[in-house]
Motif scaffolding. Structure first.
Motif, short mmCIF file in Angstrom:
data_model
loop_
_atom_site.label_atom_id
_atom_site.label_comp_id
_atom_site.label_asym_id
_atom_site.label_seq_id
_atom_site.Cartn_x
_atom_site.Cartn_y
_atom_site.Cartn_z
N TYR A 77 30.04 20.43 22.74
CA TYR A 77 29.89 21.50 22.87
C TYR A 77 30.31 22.27 24.21
N TYR A 78 30.85 23.44 24.17
CA TYR A 78 31.51 23.89 25.21
C TYR A 78 31.30 25.56 25.24
N VAL A 79 31.53 26.04 26.42
CA VAL A 79 31.48 27.54 26.56
C VAL A 79 32.77 28.17 27.48
N GLN A 80 33.16 29.30 27.06
CA GLN A 80 34.21 29.85 28.09
C GLN A 80 33.98 31.10 28.83
N ILE A 81 34.59 31.23 29.89
CA ILE A 81 34.46 32.65 30.56
C ILE A 81 35.88 32.99 31.10
N SER A 82 35.91 34.37 30.86
CA SER A 82 37.31 34.87 31.23
C SER A 82 37.05 36.32 31.77
N GLY A 83 37.93 37.07 32.50
CA GLY A 83 37.91 38.32 33.01
C GLY A 83 37.80 38.19 34.47
N GLU A 84 36.84 39.21 35.08
CA GLU A 84 36.89 39.23 36.49
C GLU A 84 35.87 38.05 37.08
N ILE A 85 36.18 37.18 36.94
CA ILE A 85 35.55 35.74 37.48
C ILE A 85 36.34 35.05 38.31
N ASN A 86 35.64 34.27 39.44
CA ASN A 86 36.43 33.59 40.53
C ASN A 86 37.31 32.32 39.62
N ASN A 87 36.62 31.71 38.88
CA ASN A 87 37.10 30.39 38.02
C ASN A 87 37.01 30.43 36.59
N ILE A 88 37.99 31.19 36.04
CA ILE A 88 38.24 31.36 34.73
C ILE A 88 38.33 29.88 34.19
N GLY A 89 37.72 29.67 32.93
CA GLY A 89 37.90 28.39 32.17
C GLY A 89 36.90 27.91 31.14
N THR A 90 36.93 26.65 30.94
CA THR A 90 35.93 26.13 29.66
C THR A 90 35.14 25.16 30.50
N TYR A 91 33.79 25.30 30.24
CA TYR A 91 32.75 24.59 30.82
C TYR A 91 31.77 23.94 29.62
N PRO A 92 31.39 22.74 29.96
CA PRO A 92 30.59 22.05 29.12
C PRO A 92 29.23 22.81 28.83
#
Length: 827
Positions: A455-470
């Motif tokens: 399982y993972y989640v993703q974060i994009s946009g106006e964030i310092n470290n865009i990417g995929t996280y567990p």
């Protein structure tokens, strides 16, 4: 009438003769022209032809001479020669006498052995020491005698050094009284100063048989080495030495090679004969032994003796039974020898002994893999149960799935079955699930993590470290934002979306869940209650109306030139001029240019820009060493270094992506070229000129001529330009002073006029502001563009070459013309 017809016949004959002469001259001239124009090429062609012919002839001669002259051809080894070479490699003991690093040379510098036998030509040193001192150098005569001054003659031939010393002590005691009695004070030392040479005869199956002149210290091994040792047919087990027609020694070389014994390695004497007879029994041993190969066996030697010569069995050998292939009377036979028969099994000539390896399997093992502390191979013993094996492996891990443990069991027919075991209940008395294990059982304990998708989640946009996280258990949106380094300055806490995989509605791809919050990104307590689910994609939007500022540059004749940040989206050229303090009195508006980035411009990435700013911050903080050592600044430097390191990773990734994109573009261009399309080899420009009319812009600000500025625009307003340059297909490219009374053609004449290759039809003018104007045509009239100060007149050059003059065509044209004239005159 006849006269006229005769005249016509003569004229026709003359005409035919003239045509023949003209054609003959044409052929000769064409041949001469070709010879003059391409003589060098033809010479090279002839030369190349000669080389090819010579090479072919040389190859033919070489191939034919291979059959006619075998002396120049490399001789291929015959099958018999190959067999001999293989036998030499495998014959035990053969390499000792053919190894260049091993030398059986006698030590000529050692002390004289007491058993050395004196013979003719030996040179002796008689050293008298003690109360009386003297020295005698004597040579043994052919009769075995020596003559000692003032003492006399002594017969010492055939005696050992030790016997000679005793004899001479008695003889010399007549002169040296101190040598007599029970308590002598004068002594005699006899030694060799120069040894003699003896003749040794080497016969039989030996590398180089013959008679050898060798030092008298030589022994049998020294002599064998000098003669190349026994051949592959010679014996290594019974090398015989004959002296005076009588055998004095028989040497077993294996005894020296295997046991290191040299007691039979006697010293040779003059006219000794070394005889190497043919070997009587050669056997071969293959398989799992230390030294495989061919060995010579003595009569009645057994397999146990052979084991000593081969160094014993290897670690993988099956030692209970070996197989012997033996030549029978009419056919071969195979015999099995058990370990109990090794000491009694006689080995015969031609036997081939095979030692088989043990089976590549373990007879008492069980295997455990998966979620245990020490997975691996363990010993199986009778009564071993599955819980006992888990305990041997250090117990199971916390993520072990005990509900369904798999036991893979190999049945008697080598097929495999699987047994499911449930050890989730900690019942030690449960013998139903705590099964007995068999040999070769493999136990597999799965992890609960392995049994589900990662399982993972993703974060994009106006964030310092865009990417995929567990995705962690009970992970909230707030946790993910913190793990991603927090939001950027431009991030809005009020505009957050979660894209979640839709499981309820088959027609929907994803559910969009808005997260509304009016607080800042760092105090979003309401986000702590928003729990994430597998594969959620979080989007952090920017604050409405937020834009990253960018700048433009103005240079030249303005009161405040320099870089300016664009303060509004529709900032125009006139606005920039006003912010720069307006124009100076020297500004030349018609020559103003605007330089703008193209699509090929490679701008710095956000990570590169951020690294540049961070390095500047670090440099300014560290200017003063005292301030830099403050704990706060140390922590700041550490954070900056970590952030720079993270950005460098992003920069490398972006660089790799750009290189891949460039490679794709190159491939596309290459494919287009292969398809016959035009390939523009010139590199694409990153900036280009935009023609502007600053006079109209300043007269009517905000009009259609007043361009909206973009990031990186460079506005340059020059001072009044006073020259016009003429380039290209003119006789003398030059820059001349601008004159309002001169036109396009006047400036051409000022540069010497058009060149012969000039393409007048495509001439054009580049005005100082970058605008391009061409010569226009109206049927029979031409309209030339007006030339303004700072303009460039460019006349293209016609690159299409005119065909060179052809002598053949010229001669043909001349011949046709002359023929036509001749015909017209005769008519």
């Amino acid at each position: 009438m006849k006269k006229n017809s005769g005249l016509k016949i003569v004229q026709l004959r003359n005409y035919i003769y003239l045509c023949f002469v003209i054609v003959f001259m044409f052929l000769i001239s064409s041949v001469n022209v070709k010879a003059q124009n391409s003589g060098e090429t033809n010479q090279r062609s002839v030369s190349d032809t000669q080389i090819v012919s010579y090479q072919k002839l040389k190859n033919d001669v070489r191939s034919n001479s291979g059959n006619a002259n075998n002396g120049n051809k490399i001789k291929e080894p015959t099958a018999e020669e190959l067999r001999v070479k293989e036998l030499e490699k495998k014959l035990f003991g053969y390499n000792i006498f053919h190894n260049k690093s091993v030398k059986f040379e006698p030590n000529l510098n050692m002390a004289t052995p007491k058993g050395y036998v004196i013979g003719p030509k030996d040179e002796l040193v008689l050293q008298v020491f003690g109360v009386a001192q003297n020295k005698y150098d004597v040579i043994v005569s052919n009769e075995g005698r020596i003559s000692i001054p003032d003492i006399g003659v002594a017969q010492i031939g055939g005696l050992t050094i030790e016997a000679v010393q005793s004899l001479l002590t008695q003889k010399m005691s007549i002169r040296y009284a101190g040598m007599r009695g029970s308590n002598p004070n004068t002594f005699l030392q006899v030694s060799l100063s120069n040894i003699r040479t003896i003749k040794v005869n080497m016969v039989g199956e030996i590398g180089l048989p013959g008679t050898y002149s060798l030092p008298s210290y030589i022994n049998v091994f020294n002599a064998l080495f000098a003669a190349g040792g026994p051949t592959i047919k010679g014996t290594f087990r019974a090398v015989q030495v004959y002296r005076n027609n009588r055998q004095v020694a028989e040497i077993d070389l294996y005894d020296y090679i295997v046991n290191g014994k040299i007691n039979q390695n006697i010293r040779l004497e003059d006219n000794d004969v070394i005889l190497v007879r043919p070997s009587s029994s050669i056997v071969e041993i293959v398989g799992e032994v230390r030294i495989a190969g061919f060995f010579e066996m003595k009569p009645k030697e057994t397999f146990k003796d052979l084991l000593k010569y081969v160094g014993g069995f290897s670690e993988n050998a099956y030692k209970e039974l070996v197989s012997i292939k033996r030549k029978g009377v009419t056919e071969n036979q195979v015999f099995d020898i058990f370990s109990s028969q090794f000491s009694n099994a006689i080995i015969y000539d031609g036997d081939v002994i095979s030692v088989s390896p043990i089976q590549d399997k373990i007879s008492n093992r069980v295997i455990i893999t998966g979620s245990v502390m020490r997975p691996g191979v363990f010993e199986w013993s009778k009564g071993l149960r599955i819980r006992d094996l888990i305990q041997k492996a250090g117990g199971y891990k916390g993520d072990a799935f005990l509900k369904n443990i798999l036991v893979y069991r190999t049945k008697f027919d080598l097929t495999q079955e699987v047994i499911n075991v449930d050890l989730s209940k900690n019942d030690l008395l449960d013998t139903v699930n705590n099964i007995l294990l068999n040999k070769e059982d493999a136990v597999s304990i799965k992890s609960v993590i392995d049994l589900r998708e990662e399982y993972y989640v993703q974060i994009s946009g106006e964030i310092n470290n865009i990417g995929t996280y567990p995705l962690l258990d009970s992970m909230s949106l707030y946790d993910l934002i913190l793990q991603a380094g927090g939001g950027k300055y431009s991030a809005s806490g009020s505009y957050i979306e979660i894209a979640r995989r839709s499981l309820s509605d088959p027609s929907k791809i994803a559910d969009i869940i808005p997260v509304n919050n009016k607080n800042s990104m760092l105090s979003l307590d309401s986000l702590k209650i928003v729990l994430l689910k597998p594969f959620d994609h979080v989007f952090i939007r920017s604050t409405p109306g937020y834009y990253t500022p960018y700048s433009v540059l103005v240079k030249g004749e303005v009161k405040l030139p320099g870089e300016y940040v664009v303060d509004k989206k529709e900032m125009r050229v006139s606005d920039l001029v006003k912010r720069a303090g307006g124009l100076t009195k020297f500004a030349y508006l018609d020559g103003s240019t605007l330089l703008r980035r193209t699509k090929s411009f490679i701008a710095k990435s956000e990570s590169e820009i951020e690294n540049q700013k961070l390095n500047s911050i670090k440099q300014n903080v560290n200017k003063d060493n005292l301030i830099a050592n403050i704990e706060t600044n140390k922590n700041l430097n550490k954070r900056i270094d970590n952030k720079i390191s993270e950005n460098e990773t992003s920069i490398e990734l972006e660089k790799k992506q750009k290189e891949d994109e460039l490679s794709k573009q190159i491939i596309i261009k290459d494919n287009a070229q292969l398809k016959g399309k035009k390939n523009n080899t010139e590199p694409e420009k990153e900036q280009e000129l935009v023609a502007i009319n600053l006079t109209k812009i300043m007269a009517e600000p905000g009009s259609s001529n007043d361009l909206i500025l973009k990031e990186g625009d460079v506005l340059e307003i020059p001072e009044l330009l006073e020259t016009v340059s003429i380039k290209g297909g003119v006789l003398f490219p030059v820059s001349v002073k601008f004159d309002d009374n001169l036109g396009f053609k006047d400036y051409i004449y000022r540069s010497g006029g058009y060149a012969s290759q000039a393409d007048k039809k495509r001439a054009y003018v580049i005005q100082a502001n970058g605008k391009v104007e061409v010569v226009k045509r109206y049927i029979l009239f031409k309209k030339y563009p007006k030339v303004l100060p700072g303009a460039q007149i460019f006349v293209p050059v016609n690159t299409v070459e005119k065909p060179p003059f052809s002598y053949e065509k010229g001669l043909a044209l001349l011949t046709s013309t002359l023929t036509l004239i001749f015909l017209l005159r005769t008519l």
